[in-house]
Design a protein around this motif. Sequence first.
Motif, PDB file in Angstrom:
ATOM      1  N   GLU A   1      32.244 178.008 -31.373  1.00  0.00           N
ATOM      2  CA  GLU A   1      31.926 176.666 -30.902  1.00  0.00           C
ATOM      3  C   GLU A   1      33.125 176.104 -30.148  1.00  0.00           C
ATOM      4  O   GLU A   1      34.238 176.645 -30.220  1.00  0.00           O
ATOM      5  N   TRP A   2      32.897 175.021 -29.431  1.00  0.00           N
ATOM      6  CA  TRP A   2      33.959 174.352 -28.684  1.00  0.00           C
ATOM      7  C   TRP A   2      34.308 173.026 -29.339  1.00  0.00           C
ATOM      8  O   TRP A   2      33.430 172.284 -29.763  1.00  0.00           O
ATOM      9  N   ARG A   3      35.608 172.746 -29.399  1.00  0.00           N
ATOM     10  CA  ARG A   3      36.073 171.464 -29.894  1.00  0.00           C
ATOM     11  C   ARG A   3      37.070 170.872 -28.904  1.00  0.00           C
ATOM     12  O   ARG A   3      37.848 171.617 -28.286  1.00  0.00           O
TER      13      ARG A   3
ATOM     14  N   GLY B   1      36.397 179.266 -34.122  1.00  0.00           N
ATOM     15  CA  GLY B   1      35.569 180.152 -34.944  1.00  0.00           C
ATOM     16  C   GLY B   1      36.250 181.480 -35.182  1.00  0.00           C
ATOM     17  O   GLY B   1      37.118 181.900 -34.409  1.00  0.00           O
TER      18      GLY B   1
ATOM     19  N   GLN C   1      26.440 181.307 -27.172  1.00  0.00           N
ATOM     20  CA  GLN C   1      27.714 180.903 -27.768  1.00  0.00           C
ATOM     21  C   GLN C   1      28.180 181.931 -28.800  1.00  0.00           C
ATOM     22  O   GLN C   1      28.450 181.607 -29.966  1.00  0.00           O
ATOM     23  N   ARG C   2      28.292 183.162 -28.306  1.00  0.00           N
ATOM     24  CA  ARG C   2      28.745 184.259 -29.146  1.00  0.00           C
ATOM     25  C   ARG C   2      29.875 184.987 -28.434  1.00  0.00           C
ATOM     26  O   ARG C   2      29.890 185.109 -27.206  1.00  0.00           O
TER      27      ARG C   2
ATOM     28  N   ALA D   1      29.887 184.083 -33.876  1.00  0.00           N
ATOM     29  CA  ALA D   1      29.378 182.747 -33.560  1.00  0.00           C
ATOM     30  C   ALA D   1      30.564 181.795 -33.393  1.00  0.00           C
ATOM     31  O   ALA D   1      31.398 181.656 -34.292  1.00  0.00           O
TER      32      ALA D   1
ATOM     33  N   ASP E   1      38.256 171.587 -23.741  1.00  0.00           N
ATOM     34  CA  ASP E   1      37.878 172.069 -25.068  1.00  0.00           C
ATOM     35  C   ASP E   1      38.567 173.393 -25.348  1.00  0.00           C
ATOM     36  O   ASP E   1      38.976 174.115 -24.429  1.00  0.00           O
TER      37      ASP E   1
END
Length: 376
Positions: A221-223, A215, A278-279, A219, A211
Motif C-alpha cells: 500500500e501507499w502512505r 508492506g 497493488q502487488r 500485498a 507517497d
Amino acid sequence: MRRRTFMLNVSAGLGAVAVSGTLWRDATAPSVTAGASPYGPLGPPDANGMALPAGFRGRIVARTGQTVGGLRWHPAPDGGACFAAGTGWIYVSNSEVPLTGGVSAIRFRADGSVERAYRILDGTNLNCAGGATPWGTWLSCEETFRGRVYETDPQGVRAAVYRAAMGRFKHEAAACDPDRRCVYLTEDESDGCFYRFTPNTWGDLSSGRLDVLCGTGEAVEWRPVPDPNPTAIQRQTRHQVGAARHFSGGEGCHYAAGVCYFTAKGDRKVWAYDAVRQRLTSVYDGGGTLDGVDNITGTAAGDLYVAEDGGNMEINVITPDGVVAPIMRLSGQDGSEITGPAFSPDGTRLYFSSQRGTSGSVTGGITYEVTGPFRR
C-alpha cells in the motif's frame, strides 16, 4: 537559472516514445531463467570491443571531452532517453559528476546522422538517472544527499525547472504512469524506498503528494511522506514512515501496461509493482547471465532491457516468456558500468553509454548506438 513552469506540449514532435505493449500484465509471473536469446548468441567483439548478435552493428556516437555536433561531450554519461523530434529524434544524457553535472542532448537526423548537440541543464549535482514524461520532457534526478528532480526540455528551448514537490532524497530514476497519473521514483540508498508522486494536475509537476510504498509481503500500500523536503537529518524521507518498504540500492525504473519495473543492485533483483492489483513481486532474483542490475528500459514487444553496473558489462534482454540473455557485451571496460539504455522512436536503434569507458575514469565516458532487428 530561471524558475518557470513548463507549458504542456503533447504533440508528436516533442513526445517521448510510448511503450504500451504486452509486458507481463501478470506481475506474479515466476522469476526468469537464463536461456537462448531471441537474437541468437553474441559474436566476437568488433573494433570497438562490442560483441553483438548476427545482424546487429554498433558505433560510437560520442566520447567525453571530444566534440559531437558542436558540443564537448560531458563526463560520466549516465541515464538517458529518446524523444521524437520532427523527422529525427533526440537522445538526452545525464552527467553524473558533482557540481557541474547537468544534461546534454544530441539531435539526430532521419538517417541517423548527428545534426547538433547542446546542453539542457547546467550546474546541478551528480545527475544519475531520471525518466521521460508523456508530455515530452526529461526528469533529471540528482543522486546525492537531499538530491533534487529537474524537469528539462529535450529541445533546449525552455529553461529547466526544479520540481521541489517531488521530494529531496538520493534520487535515482523516474517512470510516469499515465493510467494512474503519477510518477514512480527510486532511491539509491542501502535502505532506500520506492516512491509515488501524484501531481495535483497531470502534466504539471509543480505541486502534488509524495507517497512511499509500504508492506512486507506481496500485498502493498501507499502512505504519504509527511515531509518531502526535510531539513533535519533524522527526518530523511525513507525514515519518516515506519511501515515503509526498503530496497538495497534502487536503480532503474520503467512503466508499461499497468506494471512498474525497477531494479535494486544490492538485492540483485528486478522488481515488478503491479499497479492494478497493488502487488509487488520480483521477476529476476539473480542466478542468470544478468549481474549488477541497473538502468532498465522496455519495448512495445514486451521485452525488458537491463544494463549492468559492472558485472561483465552486458545489456540483457528479459523476455515475456521468462528468458534472460545478453544482447550486447563490452570488453576491456571492467572499471565502468553501462548506463542510459534507450530506443529511438522507431525502435531500430538502441543508445547507451559506458560511463567510464576503457580508462575507468569519469573522463573516459563513451556513448554508443546499436542498430539491428530489435523486436518491436
